[in-house]
Design a protein around this motif. Structure first.
Motif, PDB file in Angstrom:
ATOM      1  N   THR A   1     -53.538  49.341   0.802  1.00  0.00           N
ATOM      2  CA  THR A   1     -54.213  50.571   1.206  1.00  0.00           C
ATOM      3  C   THR A   1     -54.986  50.406   2.509  1.00  0.00           C
ATOM      4  N   LEU A   2     -55.081  49.172   2.998  1.00  0.00           N
ATOM      5  CA  LEU A   2     -55.804  48.910   4.243  1.00  0.00           C
ATOM      6  C   LEU A   2     -54.816  48.995   5.402  1.00  0.00           C
ATOM      7  N   LEU A   3     -54.676  50.166   5.963  1.00  0.00           N
ATOM      8  CA  LEU A   3     -53.605  50.437   6.913  1.00  0.00           C
ATOM      9  C   LEU A   3     -53.982  50.169   8.368  1.00  0.00           C
ATOM     10  N   SER A   4     -55.232  49.850   8.631  1.00  0.00           N
ATOM     11  CA  SER A   4     -55.651  49.576  10.011  1.00  0.00           C
ATOM     12  C   SER A   4     -56.552  48.348  10.031  1.00  0.00           C
ATOM     13  N   ASP A   5     -56.687  47.753  11.216  1.00  0.00           N
ATOM     14  CA  ASP A   5     -57.550  46.592  11.360  1.00  0.00           C
ATOM     15  C   ASP A   5     -59.003  46.949  11.082  1.00  0.00           C
ATOM     16  N   ALA A   6     -59.403  48.161  11.463  1.00  0.00           N
ATOM     17  CA  ALA A   6     -60.781  48.602  11.225  1.00  0.00           C
ATOM     18  C   ALA A   6     -61.066  48.692   9.734  1.00  0.00           C
ATOM     19  N   ALA A   7     -60.092  49.218   8.971  1.00  0.00           N
ATOM     20  CA  ALA A   7     -60.269  49.328   7.526  1.00  0.00           C
ATOM     21  C   ALA A   7     -60.346  47.946   6.894  1.00  0.00           C
ATOM     22  N   LEU A   8     -59.543  47.022   7.395  1.00  0.00           N
ATOM     23  CA  LEU A   8     -59.550  45.673   6.856  1.00  0.00           C
ATOM     24  C   LEU A   8     -60.868  44.960   7.165  1.00  0.00           C
ATOM     25  N   GLU A   9     -61.377  45.135   8.391  1.00  0.00           N
ATOM     26  CA  GLU A   9     -62.646  44.515   8.772  1.00  0.00           C
ATOM     27  C   GLU A   9     -63.799  45.069   7.932  1.00  0.00           C
ATOM     28  N   ASN A  10     -63.761  46.360   7.648  1.00  0.00           N
ATOM     29  CA  ASN A  10     -64.791  46.970   6.810  1.00  0.00           C
ATOM     30  C   ASN A  10     -64.709  46.448   5.379  1.00  0.00           C
ATOM     31  N   ALA A  11     -63.472  46.288   4.887  1.00  0.00           N
ATOM     32  CA  ALA A  11     -63.276  45.781   3.528  1.00  0.00           C
ATOM     33  C   ALA A  11     -63.761  44.344   3.383  1.00  0.00           C
ATOM     34  N   ALA A  12     -63.652  43.568   4.463  1.00  0.00           N
ATOM     35  CA  ALA A  12     -64.063  42.158   4.418  1.00  0.00           C
ATOM     36  C   ALA A  12     -65.526  42.008   4.047  1.00  0.00           C
ATOM     37  N   THR A  13     -66.346  42.984   4.409  1.00  0.00           N
ATOM     38  CA  THR A  13     -67.775  42.908   4.106  1.00  0.00           C
ATOM     39  C   THR A  13     -68.142  43.643   2.815  1.00  0.00           C
ATOM     40  N   CYS A  14     -67.253  44.521   2.335  1.00  0.00           N
ATOM     41  CA  CYS A  14     -67.576  45.355   1.171  1.00  0.00           C
ATOM     42  C   CYS A  14     -67.017  44.830  -0.143  1.00  0.00           C
ATOM     43  N   TYR A  15     -65.964  44.035  -0.089  1.00  0.00           N
ATOM     44  CA  TYR A  15     -65.285  43.601  -1.311  1.00  0.00           C
ATOM     45  C   TYR A  15     -65.289  42.089  -1.456  1.00  0.00           C
TER      46      TYR A  15
ATOM     47  N   VAL B   1     -62.910  40.737  -3.890  1.00  0.00           N
ATOM     48  CA  VAL B   1     -61.567  40.430  -4.388  1.00  0.00           C
ATOM     49  C   VAL B   1     -60.541  41.284  -3.655  1.00  0.00           C
ATOM     50  N   PHE B   2     -59.502  40.623  -3.149  1.00  0.00           N
ATOM     51  CA  PHE B   2     -58.441  41.303  -2.400  1.00  0.00           C
ATOM     52  C   PHE B   2     -57.103  40.984  -3.046  1.00  0.00           C
ATOM     53  N   GLY B   3     -56.351  42.026  -3.394  1.00  0.00           N
ATOM     54  CA  GLY B   3     -55.044  41.828  -4.005  1.00  0.00           C
ATOM     55  C   GLY B   3     -53.925  42.367  -3.136  1.00  0.00           C
ATOM     56  N   ARG B   4     -52.719  41.883  -3.398  1.00  0.00           N
ATOM     57  CA  ARG B   4     -51.522  42.270  -2.646  1.00  0.00           C
ATOM     58  C   ARG B   4     -51.733  42.102  -1.138  1.00  0.00           C
ATOM     59  N   VAL B   5     -52.264  40.951  -0.762  1.00  0.00           N
ATOM     60  CA  VAL B   5     -52.569  40.667   0.639  1.00  0.00           C
ATOM     61  C   VAL B   5     -51.386  39.955   1.281  1.00  0.00           C
ATOM     62  N   THR B   6     -50.979  40.412   2.456  1.00  0.00           N
ATOM     63  CA  THR B   6     -49.896  39.754   3.185  1.00  0.00           C
ATOM     64  C   THR B   6     -50.455  38.547   3.942  1.00  0.00           C
ATOM     65  N   PRO B   7     -49.589  37.607   4.356  1.00  0.00           N
ATOM     66  CA  PRO B   7     -50.066  36.452   5.135  1.00  0.00           C
ATOM     67  C   PRO B   7     -50.850  36.850   6.378  1.00  0.00           C
ATOM     68  N   GLU B   8     -50.378  37.874   7.091  1.00  0.00           N
ATOM     69  CA  GLU B   8     -51.071  38.315   8.308  1.00  0.00           C
ATOM     70  C   GLU B   8     -52.436  38.913   7.971  1.00  0.00           C
ATOM     71  N   GLN B   9     -52.521  39.637   6.853  1.00  0.00           N
ATOM     72  CA  GLN B   9     -53.804  40.213   6.443  1.00  0.00           C
ATOM     73  C   GLN B   9     -54.797  39.127   6.043  1.00  0.00           C
ATOM     74  N   LYS B  10     -54.310  38.059   5.419  1.00  0.00           N
ATOM     75  CA  LYS B  10     -55.208  36.949   5.070  1.00  0.00           C
ATOM     76  C   LYS B  10     -55.867  36.392   6.329  1.00  0.00           C
ATOM     77  N   LYS B  11     -55.060  36.211   7.354  1.00  0.00           N
ATOM     78  CA  LYS B  11     -55.593  35.705   8.625  1.00  0.00           C
ATOM     79  C   LYS B  11     -56.621  36.676   9.198  1.00  0.00           C
ATOM     80  N   LYS B  12     -56.308  37.975   9.185  1.00  0.00           N
ATOM     81  CA  LYS B  12     -57.223  38.961   9.750  1.00  0.00           C
ATOM     82  C   LYS B  12     -58.527  39.029   8.969  1.00  0.00           C
ATOM     83  N   LEU B  13     -58.476  38.820   7.656  1.00  0.00           N
ATOM     84  CA  LEU B  13     -59.697  38.797   6.852  1.00  0.00           C
ATOM     85  C   LEU B  13     -60.597  37.642   7.266  1.00  0.00           C
ATOM     86  N   VAL B  14     -59.996  36.485   7.480  1.00  0.00           N
ATOM     87  CA  VAL B  14     -60.761  35.317   7.920  1.00  0.00           C
ATOM     88  C   VAL B  14     -61.401  35.585   9.277  1.00  0.00           C
ATOM     89  N   LEU B  15     -60.617  36.149  10.207  1.00  0.00           N
ATOM     90  CA  LEU B  15     -61.139  36.447  11.544  1.00  0.00           C
ATOM     91  C   LEU B  15     -62.251  37.491  11.490  1.00  0.00           C
TER      92      LEU B  15
END
Length: 800
Positions: free
Chosen positions: A510-524, A526-540
């Motif tokens: 459901t995180l369709l943009s980098d902005a949504a993913l960056e916001n989720a990194a601070t709000c959540y 637990v992350f499910g159904r994460v792709t390899p590229e999304q894992k990297k972006k979460l760390v960054l």
């Protein structure tokens, strides 16, 4: 035999080998011993010391070249540690199975995985790892692709399906044709980024390099000016004496022992961790992990073992427990090649099946009660199919049962058990057992299924996971669980092991943009159904917020995130790509080893900060005095050999003893700031004492250079002793013994080997001058130490 299953001919294989279409090992290679030696020997630090040693060699005063011993030891330790790490890494298994069965010339034969060529027909069965990307040409199987995708759910493969290298066959046997080899494989492409060089993120290394860069910029201009002032102007000083005093000033500026101390302390940590089955592939990652404030965990292989286990069996209606247990066990055991789910059911019931001569052991609460579980004879088996999502059996006596996904088994009657299924499905896979009238000739269910029981099968959680998680919580580390699995399942497991706010989860699809993913990194959490590229972006994203991030993982899907993190930790049983990119490898595949790594890092850093202040006293002292004696009309008061005496007993020996003591305090503040604050009181006190002795000795007492130099050496040692005493609070037997050894060593060097260290006999005026300087140094040092300490403590409180 089907023509397409006969495989390649010998001539076909030879032709492909000639064209380079062979499955060569594309994994990351460790550096050669030659490269390791060259990188440790050819450094700016070594070059500076070698140049200074050459100047001393010209004078013929070879005893003043003893400072090079420290340089040689430092280089040797660096080489030995890295070679040791290389050999340990090379011994790790790169792939779970080094052999594979292929069809060639119509016959089945076993070859090494690196002998597979493009177009080979490989034969894969339960437990085999897919060596190259392939396409199934015959047979069906269930494949575990969790190392690649992070999704632990088994994937059904049949003719025409693609098999990705690095995945495992969980059940069934297939013949597959190789479509990619070597670097063209899926796993190799994903891990290609891991081969790129990544700069070490170490505050200690950056601080030490900063000191060396600063020293290297000023050392030679300052040395040249000091030499010119002494040799060409003022009182006549011989060439050799001018060279030696100038080199002494420059050698004193270089904290050569600090580099050695750092390498030694971290090397000791590496050895200690190796005893706990932790492979350190990058020396300074121990420090980084000790500073981590956010830890990202991959569920599979880290919190869980990667295996499945039965959580509970729930009967429905008036179903008898014995009937449910016997049916579940018998259907699962009837499978000739049970998949992961069926094997979990078999394991669950096996210890309650009476075995001849076996002793009945007590069982966990989730095991069936102390009753016999009947194993039924089977007349007909309906094998599991990925299409119908169930398996079934006709027992002796005619009773028929099915076991599988409730929606597929019960159809329109699923609503009767839906609420109970969804309740159990929070952290487990749920299957229903139903009684049926039988099966038709094509294996379809006859009659209306009657639900009897539900069985919940969950990921097997490591027994030490909760304890390890609690440790990090107590240390103030924020925990994030990142997985390719269903977020509800991941959240349930995270809650079981005690991760705070684990109920705050998000589906990464459901995180369709980098902005949504960056916001989720601070709000959540637990992350499910994460792709390899999304894992990297979460760390960054977490790093962007100022966090020091560690990442644990074991699959190819974790590689990008492992590479991006400040400290990466992999399981030895994971993929070769994950092991190669990781800075730490848990050889025993046990996440419980992590607290030991953190503890070692804290011991190393806290002790290094305390001991490094001893070295910087000499560095600051030498720099300031070099500038002062460019202006003053007298010769610089130290020789290189005298700096060796000071370094050995008031810096080197105590720093090594203090640096190897237990210390589990949390890391506070910046390394360089902490070190400088502790060193300045000693530096300022020693500078004032040396300048005071020079002024009084030359203007009032009429002493010569050798006598002044003697007093300067001893008063510097005295100030060093004052700092050692303060750093040793609270006293322990070892610290008390250290102080005795320091005093004894300086006295021994000054009285037994005076000619070696240039120590002159004391006259009455020297005794008086030295006593006054030493006495004044005590209150001055204590006042400065208290003032700097109070300022630093207040500053740290403001930064928190």
């Amino acid at each position: 035999m089907d023509k397409k299953l006969e495989g390649l001919s010998s001539s076909d294989v030879a032709a492909r080998v000639a064209r380079g279409q062979v499955n060569v090992d594309a994994s990351v290679k460790t550096r050669s011993i030659k490269q390791i030696v060259v990188s440790n020997v050819c450094t700016l630090f070594n070059a500076i010391n070698l140049i200074l040693a050459c100047f001393v060699f010209i004078t013929g005063s070879y005893k003043n070249m003893l400072f090079m011993i420290v340089i040689v030891c430092n280089t040797a330790i660096g080489i030995i540690q890295e070679v040791r790490s290389k050999r340990t890494t090379d011994r790790l298994s790169i792939i779970a199975s080094s052999k594979v069965d292929v069809m060639r010339d119509g016959a089945r034969q076993e070859i090494s995985v690196d002998e597979v060529v493009l177009g080979d027909i490989i034969v894969l069965g339960r437990g085999d790892q897919v060596p190259s990307d392939s396409v199934v040409v015959h047979g069906t199987c269930d494949v575990n692709e969790s190392l690649l995708t992070g999704e632990s759910k088994l994937v059904r493969k049949e003719a025409g399906s693609e098999l990705m290298s690095g995945s495992f066959v969980n059940a069934g046997t297939v013949y597959a044709q190789v479509t990619h080899v070597g670097a063209d494989n899926y796993a190799a492409k994903i891990s290609a980024e891991a081969k790129e060089h990544k700069a070490v993120n170490s505050e200690i290394m950056n601080s030490l390099n900063g000191i060396i860069r600063f020293v290297s910029i000023i050392i030679f201009p300052l040395g040249a000016i000091l030499f010119a002032r002494e040799y060409f102007t003022g009182a006549y000083i011989e060439l050799n004496d001018a060279i030696l005093s100038s080199v002494a000033a420059l050698v004193g500026m270089i904290p050569e022992g600090l580099i050695l101390l750092t390498s030694t302390v971290l090397a000791v940590a590496v050895v200690r961790l190796s005893r706990s089955k932790v492979l350190v592939q990058q020396l300074y990652c121990i420090e980084t992990l000790a500073r981590v404030d956010t830890l990202c965990l991959d569920k599979t292989g880290t919190i869980t073992t990667g295996k499945m286990e039965v959580d509970r069996v729930v009967t429905l209606g008036d179903c008898d427990e014995g009937e449910a247990d016997g049916a579940f066990y018998s259907i699962a055991d009837a499978d000739e090649d049970p998949n992961e789910t069926a094997q979990a059911i078999i394991d669950y019931y096996q210890d309650v099946i009476p075995q001849p001569g076996a002793v009945r052991h007590s069982r966990r609460r989730t095991k069936p009660s102390d009753r016999s579980v009947k194993k039924y004879g089977i007349e007909r088996v309906i094998p599991f199919s990925s299409d119908k999502k169930w398996s079934g059996a006709v027992f002796e006596g005619g009773a028929s049962y099915v076991m599988g996904a409730a929606q597929f088994v019960l159809g329109k009657d699923y609503a009767t058990v839906k609420n109970r299924v969804e309740e159990l499905a929070q952290n487990a896979r749920v299957m229903v057992l139903a009684r049926v009238d039988g099966f038709d000739d094509e294996g379809r269910i006859a009659g209306r299924p009657q639900p009897l029981a539900l069985i919940a099968i969950k990921d097997q959680i490591r027994s030490t996971a909760a304890q390890t998680i609690q440790y990090f919580i107590e240390q103030g580390v924020d925990l994030k669980v990142i997985s390719g699995d269903d977020p509800r399942t991941v959240s349930g497991i995270a809650q079981i092991v005690g991760i705070p706010h684990a109920d705050a989860y998000v589906d990464a699809t459901t995180l369709l943009s980098d902005a949504a993913l960056e916001n989720a990194a601070t709000c959540y959490q637990v992350f499910g159904r994460v792709t390899p590229e999304q894992k990297k972006k979460l760390v960054l994203a977490l790093q962007k917020e100022g966090h020091t991030v560690a990442m644990t993982g074991d699959g190819v899907n974790d590689v990008l995130a492992l590479k991006a993190s400040d400290c990466s930790v992999a399981m030895a049983a994971g993929s070769d790509a994950a092991r190669n990119v990781a800075q730490l490898v848990l050889v025993n595949n046990d996440f419980a080893s992590m607290p030991k790594v953190v503890a070692e890092g804290r011991r190393a850093i806290n002790n290094l900060q305390r001991s490094a202040s001893l070295f910087l006293v000499k560095t600051v002292l030498s720099m300031v005095l070099a500038v002062c004696f460019i202006i003053l009309p007298w010769q610089y008061p130290f020789q290189p050999i005298q700096m060796t005496l000071i370094s050995a007993f008031t810096i080197g020996l105590p720093s090594f003893v203090l640096a190897l003591e237990p210390n589990k305090d949390r890391i506070k503040g910046k390394f360089l700031v902490n070190v400088i604050v502790r060193s300045l009181p000693g530096s300022i006190t020693a500078i004032l004492a040396v300048l005071g002795l020079n002024i009084v000795s030359y203007t009032t007492l009429g002493l010569d250079y050798a006598q002044v130099s003697t007093m300067c050496v001893l008063v510097t040692a005295w100030v060093g002793l004052l700092l050692i005493v303060r750093l040793s609070f609270p006293f322990t037997p070892i610290r008390a013994a250290l102080i005795v050894v320091v005093i004894g060593g300086v006295i021994l060097g000054s009285t037994v080997f005076p000619s070696l260290f240039g120590i002159e006999p004391f006259t009455q005026s020297m005794v008086v001058a030295f006593a006054v300087a030493a006495a004044i140094a005590v209150p001055v040092f204590n006042l400065l130490y208290q003032a700097f300490g109070s300022w630093h403590a207040k500053r740290q409180e403001e930064l928190v």
